[in-house]
Design an enzyme around this catalytic site. Structure first.
Site, PDB file in Angstrom:
ATOM      1  N   ASP A  62       0.840  -1.203   0.000  1.00 42.89           N
ATOM      2  CA  ASP A  62       0.000   0.000   0.000  1.00 42.89           C
ATOM      3  C   ASP A  62       0.871   1.247   0.000  1.00 42.89           C
ATOM      4  OD1 ASP A  62      -2.101  -1.647   0.112  1.00 42.89           O
ATOM      5  OD2 ASP A  62      -2.702  -1.179   2.178  1.00 42.89           O
ATOM      6  N   TYR A  63       1.967   1.155   0.732  1.00 49.36           N
ATOM      7  CA  TYR A  63       2.843   2.311   0.849  1.00 49.36           C
ATOM      8  C   TYR A  63       3.456   2.668  -0.507  1.00 49.36           C
ATOM      9  CZ  TYR A  63       6.710   5.300   2.190  1.00 49.36           C
ATOM     10  OH  TYR A  63       7.574   6.348   2.278  1.00 49.36           O
TER      11      TYR A  63
ATOM     12  N   PHE B 131       2.368   1.895  -3.380  1.00 52.82           N
ATOM     13  CA  PHE B 131       1.307   2.379  -4.259  1.00 52.82           C
ATOM     14  C   PHE B 131       1.034   3.858  -3.989  1.00 52.82           C
ATOM     15  CE2 PHE B 131      -3.103   3.291  -5.281  1.00 52.82           C
ATOM     16  CZ  PHE B 131      -3.186   2.830  -6.591  1.00 52.82           C
ATOM     17  N   ASP B 132       0.874   4.201  -2.705  1.00 52.36           N
ATOM     18  CA  ASP B 132       0.583   5.597  -2.358  1.00 52.36           C
ATOM     19  C   ASP B 132       1.677   6.544  -2.832  1.00 52.36           C
ATOM     20  OD1 ASP B 132      -1.725   4.784  -1.213  1.00 52.36           O
ATOM     21  OD2 ASP B 132      -1.002   4.864   0.856  1.00 52.36           O
TER      22      ASP B 132
ATOM     23  N   SER C  16     -35.079  -9.686 -16.850  1.00 48.47           N
ATOM     24  CA  SER C  16     -34.992 -10.349 -15.540  1.00 48.47           C
ATOM     25  C   SER C  16     -34.742 -11.829 -15.770  1.00 48.47           C
ATOM     26  CB  SER C  16     -36.269 -10.323 -14.750  1.00 48.47           C
ATOM     27  OG  SER C  16     -36.944  -9.226 -14.731  1.00 48.47           O
TER      28      SER C  16
ATOM     29  N   GLU D 184     -23.376 -20.052 -12.805  1.00 43.42           N
ATOM     30  CA  GLU D 184     -22.762 -18.904 -12.137  1.00 43.42           C
ATOM     31  C   GLU D 184     -23.484 -18.666 -10.829  1.00 43.42           C
ATOM     32  OE1 GLU D 184     -23.228 -15.684 -14.878  1.00 43.42           O
ATOM     33  OE2 GLU D 184     -22.365 -16.861 -16.499  1.00 43.42           O
TER      34      GLU D 184
ATOM     35  N   LYS E 158     -25.485 -16.183  -8.331  1.00 42.38           N
ATOM     36  CA  LYS E 158     -26.343 -15.015  -8.507  1.00 42.38           C
ATOM     37  C   LYS E 158     -25.932 -13.986  -7.470  1.00 42.38           C
ATOM     38  CE  LYS E 158     -31.121 -13.825  -9.470  1.00 42.38           C
ATOM     39  NZ  LYS E 158     -31.406 -12.704  -8.589  1.00 42.38           N
TER      40      LYS E 158
ATOM     41  N   ASP F 279     -25.949 -10.599  -5.420  1.00 41.72           N
ATOM     42  CA  ASP F 279     -27.033  -9.775  -4.920  1.00 41.72           C
ATOM     43  C   ASP F 279     -26.558  -8.336  -4.779  1.00 41.72           C
ATOM     44  OD1 ASP F 279     -29.587  -9.511  -4.216  1.00 41.72           O
ATOM     45  OD2 ASP F 279     -29.377 -10.269  -2.176  1.00 41.72           O
TER      46      ASP F 279
ATOM     47  N   ARG G 241     -29.976  -0.535 -14.425  1.00 40.34           N
ATOM     48  CA  ARG G 241     -30.971  -1.313 -15.130  1.00 40.34           C
ATOM     49  C   ARG G 241     -32.278  -0.544 -15.323  1.00 40.34           C
ATOM     50  NH1 ARG G 241     -33.304  -7.275 -14.009  1.00 40.34           N
ATOM     51  NH2 ARG G 241     -35.313  -6.478 -13.358  1.00 40.34           N
TER      52      ARG G 241
ATOM     53  N   GLU H 250     -23.010  -6.914 -11.903  1.00 43.99           N
ATOM     54  CA  GLU H 250     -23.631  -6.531 -10.653  1.00 43.99           C
ATOM     55  C   GLU H 250     -22.641  -5.711  -9.830  1.00 43.99           C
ATOM     56  OE1 GLU H 250     -26.590  -7.849 -10.934  1.00 43.99           O
ATOM     57  OE2 GLU H 250     -27.463  -7.707  -8.931  1.00 43.99           O
TER      58      GLU H 250
ATOM     59  N   TYR I  45     -20.580 -10.392 -16.034  1.00 45.95           N
ATOM     60  CA  TYR I  45     -20.781 -11.769 -16.494  1.00 45.95           C
ATOM     61  C   TYR I  45     -21.481 -11.890 -17.830  1.00 45.95           C
ATOM     62  CZ  TYR I  45     -24.837 -10.356 -13.802  1.00 45.95           C
ATOM     63  OH  TYR I  45     -25.873  -9.638 -13.294  1.00 45.95           O
TER      64      TYR I  45
ATOM     65  N   LYS J  85     -27.236 -21.001 -17.314  1.00 43.24           N
ATOM     66  CA  LYS J  85     -27.433 -20.453 -18.656  1.00 43.24           C
ATOM     67  C   LYS J  85     -27.079 -21.510 -19.696  1.00 43.24           C
ATOM     68  CE  LYS J  85     -26.172 -15.927 -16.877  1.00 43.24           C
ATOM     69  NZ  LYS J  85     -25.176 -14.867 -16.744  1.00 43.24           N
TER      70      LYS J  85
ATOM     71  N   LYS K 258     -32.996 -20.295  -6.620  1.00 40.78           N
ATOM     72  CA  LYS K 258     -32.846 -19.541  -5.367  1.00 40.78           C
ATOM     73  C   LYS K 258     -32.545 -20.474  -4.205  1.00 40.78           C
ATOM     74  CE  LYS K 258     -34.334 -15.314  -6.582  1.00 40.78           C
ATOM     75  NZ  LYS K 258     -34.491 -14.022  -6.080  1.00 40.78           N
TER      76      LYS K 258
ATOM     77  N   CYS L  50     -33.176   4.904  31.244  1.00 41.40           N
ATOM     78  CA  CYS L  50     -31.869   4.413  30.819  1.00 41.40           C
ATOM     79  C   CYS L  50     -31.376   3.304  31.767  1.00 41.40           C
ATOM     80  CB  CYS L  50     -30.873   5.566  30.812  1.00 41.40           C
ATOM     81  SG  CYS L  50     -29.208   5.032  30.406  1.00 41.40           S
TER      82      CYS L  50
ATOM     83  N   CYS M 121     -28.186   4.835  33.723  1.00 41.66           N
ATOM     84  CA  CYS M 121     -28.184   5.991  34.621  1.00 41.66           C
ATOM     85  C   CYS M 121     -29.585   6.362  35.097  1.00 41.66           C
ATOM     86  CB  CYS M 121     -27.531   7.193  33.940  1.00 41.66           C
ATOM     87  SG  CYS M 121     -28.566   7.921  32.674  1.00 41.66           S
TER      88      CYS M 121
ATOM     89  N   CYS N 276     -31.030   8.402  25.624  1.00 46.40           N
ATOM     90  CA  CYS N 276     -30.851   8.845  26.991  1.00 46.40           C
ATOM     91  C   CYS N 276     -30.266  10.252  26.928  1.00 46.40           C
ATOM     92  CB  CYS N 276     -29.885   7.920  27.735  1.00 46.40           C
ATOM     93  SG  CYS N 276     -29.321   8.652  29.279  1.00 46.40           S
TER      94      CYS N 276
ATOM     95  N   CYS O 187     -24.227  10.037  31.975  1.00 50.69           N
ATOM     96  CA  CYS O 187     -24.480   8.637  31.663  1.00 50.69           C
ATOM     97  C   CYS O 187     -23.155   7.965  31.279  1.00 50.69           C
ATOM     98  CB  CYS O 187     -25.501   8.591  30.531  1.00 50.69           C
ATOM     99  SG  CYS O 187     -26.017   6.940  30.070  1.00 50.69           S
TER     100      CYS O 187
HETATM  101  P1  AMP Z   1     -34.284 -10.823 -10.684  1.00 48.75           P
HETATM  102  O1  AMP Z   1     -33.937  -9.410 -10.313  1.00 48.75           O
HETATM  103  O2  AMP Z   1     -34.591 -11.693  -9.511  1.00 48.75           O
HETATM  104  O3  AMP Z   1     -35.250 -10.907 -11.820  1.00 48.75           O
HETATM  105  O4  AMP Z   1     -32.935 -11.455 -11.224  1.00 48.75           O
HETATM  106  C1  AMP Z   1     -32.324 -10.949 -12.364  1.00 48.75           C
HETATM  107  C2  AMP Z   1     -31.112 -10.191 -11.959  1.00 48.75           C
HETATM  108  O5  AMP Z   1     -30.153 -11.024 -11.338  1.00 48.75           O
HETATM  109  C3  AMP Z   1     -30.384  -9.640 -13.131  1.00 48.75           C
HETATM  110  O6  AMP Z   1     -30.926  -8.422 -13.539  1.00 48.75           O
HETATM  111  C4  AMP Z   1     -28.992  -9.456 -12.607  1.00 48.75           C
HETATM  112  O7  AMP Z   1     -28.867  -8.143 -12.112  1.00 48.75           O
HETATM  113  C5  AMP Z   1     -28.912 -10.385 -11.413  1.00 48.75           C
HETATM  114  N1  AMP Z   1     -27.809 -11.353 -11.499  1.00 48.75           N
HETATM  115  C6  AMP Z   1     -26.944 -11.613 -10.500  1.00 48.75           C
HETATM  116  N2  AMP Z   1     -26.035 -12.523 -10.849  1.00 48.75           N
HETATM  117  C7  AMP Z   1     -26.303 -12.854 -12.126  1.00 48.75           C
HETATM  118  C8  AMP Z   1     -25.682 -13.746 -13.057  1.00 48.75           C
HETATM  119  N3  AMP Z   1     -24.616 -14.484 -12.727  1.00 48.75           N
HETATM  120  N4  AMP Z   1     -26.219 -13.819 -14.292  1.00 48.75           N
HETATM  121  C9  AMP Z   1     -27.304 -13.061 -14.622  1.00 48.75           C
HETATM  122  N5  AMP Z   1     -27.936 -12.214 -13.801  1.00 48.75           N
HETATM  123  C10 AMP Z   1     -27.446 -12.099 -12.552  1.00 48.75           C
HETATM  124 ZN    ZN Z   2     -28.198   7.045  30.552  1.00 43.06          ZN
END
Ligand code: AMP
Ligand code: ZN
Length: 668
Positions: A31-32, A34-35, A80, A111, A113, A115, A134, A171, A223, A286, A310, A404, A407, A422, A428
């Site tokens: 890190d150093y 790099f900085d 979706s 793959e 999924k 979140d 999106r 994502e 992806y 897929k 899921k 509280c 106190c 409080c 306190c």
């Molecule tokens: P949903 O929102 O439940 O309809 O799921 C679709 C969303 O899953 C997509 O719009 C992507 O943003 C997300 N997603 C996350 N991982 C993946 C992945 N590996 N391939 C495709 N979509 C993904």
């Molecule tokens: Zn207190």
């Protein structure tokens, strides 16, 4: 090597390091180092604005402000995914597919999924040109400025063979560790923590100040490529190619030769997902071959060639033994559920957070209830429901505490606020101790030789009642304390002494004014320059400061209205703690800027416009009234008009920020 070559070499080195660090997770520079290199590059770029490059690694810190996010139509719609929840669902899916394709051998890319928030990024001739959320799938928001600060996203592609224009999708995620850290910081300043990493990630994309986005530990997994003339014809090859061009394409992806191999992938990750640094809520399967994908096509909502599986949320039921109430540094009360210990997602759970009184009331959580506990993004699990069938007959609704626990002061709850407080600010114990602990912490006064536990010890022994008392401590005071050796006592006193050099903005943060976090403290310090000016500011003055809302403003007013606070500040001043900004501008007139003409435009944070102009003239520069071919530099603040910007760009005039201007002056 000439300067341009040096600059380019540094940029390449730093880009490579970013790639190794953020994409491959294999850092090659400390890190150093790099900085230091980044600073060297920054200095050279400041000195030579003519070599400015928006893709330089120095630009990753952000700074561009987006007031309104422009709506952009997606060139290719963002679909979706259909969901499935069981092996049977997947077998049905395969049967539907095979009916269309005619029972051909099939391969699947599996793959995880992720979140987070979906994003579509456009590259042209190897450069990132646009990033769009999106939205509704047909059109989304242009969040390019913010996306450019995420270091795992390449601004320029590596390797070769990429199409001249394509979109890549993925994502934006917030890894769990980073999320916890952000929440810890919020809790420290008395703010409500974020509820989960996904919402925080998508919220981050819509922040106006890209410098704020740059500070968040966001990551991006990509992806899916889409565009004309892609040089591959399957999903899996696409991931490999994306990787070779510098993208962070998930390494967990696997090619499965049958549905059975898909099941193996699912079973493996259903268990091992808890070891990942980020959240995943399922698997995406897929059909691998693009010809097959084409034949299958899309429904109104989603591709027929892909499906999400899921995972079941990890949930257990257990008994609620009792509820305890914690008092934070700012006096806020957090209820915590004490549970019958139970195994959940690989750990033993004994406590769950209950957030606040509303949450308890909403779920009607009562002592001795059997409750369902789930693990989401947070390390501490949540109670999501009560199993009413198991409620004991004599059970009574939970009465939230009114006083509280530390106190005994009666609690208050501000209008529209979720938490009780409080109000016994000075009496306190956890508030007093917490405030001093915050004061000495690394981002505040950074007092070496003094830790959180010692603070509690000092307080409990009557040696300190507030942070000003720290400056009176002597080695003799400390020696009688438990486990306090001569050397540690000396270090402590020295650490306190050294804190007198900490700059005003950190001191302001250290005071622990509610809602005044690091960023707000910096803004206020820059704006008011010293504590007296801040203290005299009215509510209206404060609200007029950029990004200071009424809630923060009121909190600042309340803080200074308190006699004891004012007394403490007076004492801190008398000990020599910094209560004003040390001006960064070079006070001595020079001829550094001689022969150069500057145009000043926009609003600045460190200087007023007049101060800036004076600094230019004091150092030999000339002030131009409007942008013309004679202009050498435009010093641009916030809100510089678009017409001016366009003109400057047209004439190829260097546009520099306030900070770049300051560095220009400070150069020897
Ligand atoms: P949903 O929102 O439940 O309809 O799921 C679709 C969303 O899953 C997509 O719009 C992507 O943003 C997300 N997603 C996350 N991982 C993946 C992945 N590996 N391939 C495709 N979509 C993904
Ligand atoms: Zn207190």
């Amino acid at each position: 090597m000439d300067t341009l070559q040096i600059i380019q070499t540094l940029r390449e080195e730093l880009n490579l390091h970013n790639y190794n660090y953020y994409v491959l997770d294999k850092p090659t520079l400390s890190d150093y180092e790099f900085d230091m290199k980044l600073k060297e590059l920054q200095d050279l770029e400041n000195k030579h604005p003519e070599f400015f490059d928006a893709d330089s690694p120095t630009q990753r810190v952000g700074g561009a402000i987006t007031k309104n996010f422009e709506t952009i139509a997606h060139e290719h719609r963002m679909y979706s995914l259909d969901n499935s929840y069981s092996k049977e669902d997947l077998i049905d899916w395969e049967n539907r597919i095979q009916k269309v394709l005619g029972n051909v051998p099939l391969e699947y890319t599996c793959e995880l999924k992720y979140d987070g928030a979906s994003i579509s990024i456009t590259y042209e001739n190897g450069k990132l040109v646009r990033a769009v959320t999106r939205g509704d799938g047909l059109q989304g928001d242009d969040v390019t400025n913010n996306i450019r600060t995420i270091k795992s996203i390449p601004l320029k592609l590596k390797g070769e063979g990429y199409p001249s224009k394509f979109d890549i999708r993925g994502e934006i995620i917030l890894p769990l560790a980073g999320f916890e850290k952000m929440n810890q910081e919020l809790i420290e300043i008395g703010e409500t923590p974020y509820s989960n990493p996904r919402n925080t990630a998508s919220g981050s994309l819509k922040l106006q100040d890209s410098a704020e986005v740059a500070k968040r530990p966001l990551d991006c997994l990509l992806y899916f490529l889409i565009g004309a003339n892609l040089p591959f014809d399957s999903q899996f090859e696409g991931l490999e190619k994306a990787r070779s061009w510098g993208f962070k394409a998930p390494v967990e992806a696997k090619l499965a030769k049958s549905l059975d191999e898909v099941f193996e992938f699912i079973e493996y990750w259903d268990v091992h997902r808890h070891d990942l640094p980020y959240e995943t809520d399922g698997v995406v399967i897929k059909v691998n071959d693009f010809h097959h994908q084409e034949e299958l096509g899309y429904t109104a909502k989603s591709p027929r060639w892909a499906i999400a599986y899921k995972f079941k949320a990890e949930q257990v039921s257990t008994k609620l033994k009792s509820i305890s109430y914690q008092v934070g540094r700012t006096g806020s009360i957090t209820p915590v559920a004490n549970l019958e210990p139970v195994q959940l997602a690989g750990t033993i759970v004994k406590r769950a957070s209950l957030h606040n009184a509303d949450q308890i009331e909403k779920l009607d959580i009562r002592i001795h209830d059997t409750v369902f506990v789930e693990k989401g993004g947070e390390i501490i699990p949540k109670i999501i429901a009560v199993d009413l069938s198991k409620r004991p007959e004599n059970s009574k609704p939970t009465e939230y505490i009114t006083h509280c626990p530390e106190c005994e002061t009666e609690l208050i709850r501000g209008e529209g606020e979720a938490n009780h407080y409080c109000p016994n600010y000075y009496g306190c114990p956890p508030q007093i101790i917490g405030r001093i602990q915050h004061y000495i912490s690394r981002k505040a006064m950074d007092i070496e030789g003094l830790g959180g536990e010692t603070v509690a010890l000092l307080y409990n022994n009557g040696l300190v009642h507030n942070y000003a008392d720290l400056y009176k401590l002597t080695v003799e005071d400390l020696l009688p304390l438990e486990r306090m050796a001569q050397k540690s006592a000396e270090n402590l006193v020295k650490g306190v002494e050294n804190s007198k050099n900490i700059p005003f903005e950190s001191v302001l943060f250290a005071l622990g004014i509610r809602f005044v976090g690091e960023t707000v403290a910096k803004k206020l310090a820059k704006h008011y320059k010293n504590i007296d000016a801040l203290q005299q500011a009215t509510l209206m003055d404060l609200i007029l400061v950029d990004e200071i809302g009424e809630r923060i403003a009121q909190s600042v007013i309340d803080f200074f209205e308190n006699d004891e606070n004012r007394e403490i500040i007076k004492r801190l001043k008398s000990y020599g703690v910094q209560f004003e900004i040390i001006e960064k501008i070079n006070p001595n007139a020079t001829d550094k800027l001689s022969g150069k003409t500057f145009v000043v435009s926009g609003v600045f944070s460190t200087f007023s416009r007049d101060e800036l102009k004076k600094a230019i003239e004091d150092n030999g520069g000339k002030i131009g009234s409007s942008i013309s071919a004679k202009t050498d530099f435009v010093v641009a603040g916030d809100n510089m008009g678009p017409a001016k910007l366009e003109k400057a760009n047209k004439l190829n005039i260097s546009i520099i920020s306030e900070d770049q201007f300051i560095s220009m002056l400070n150069e020897s």
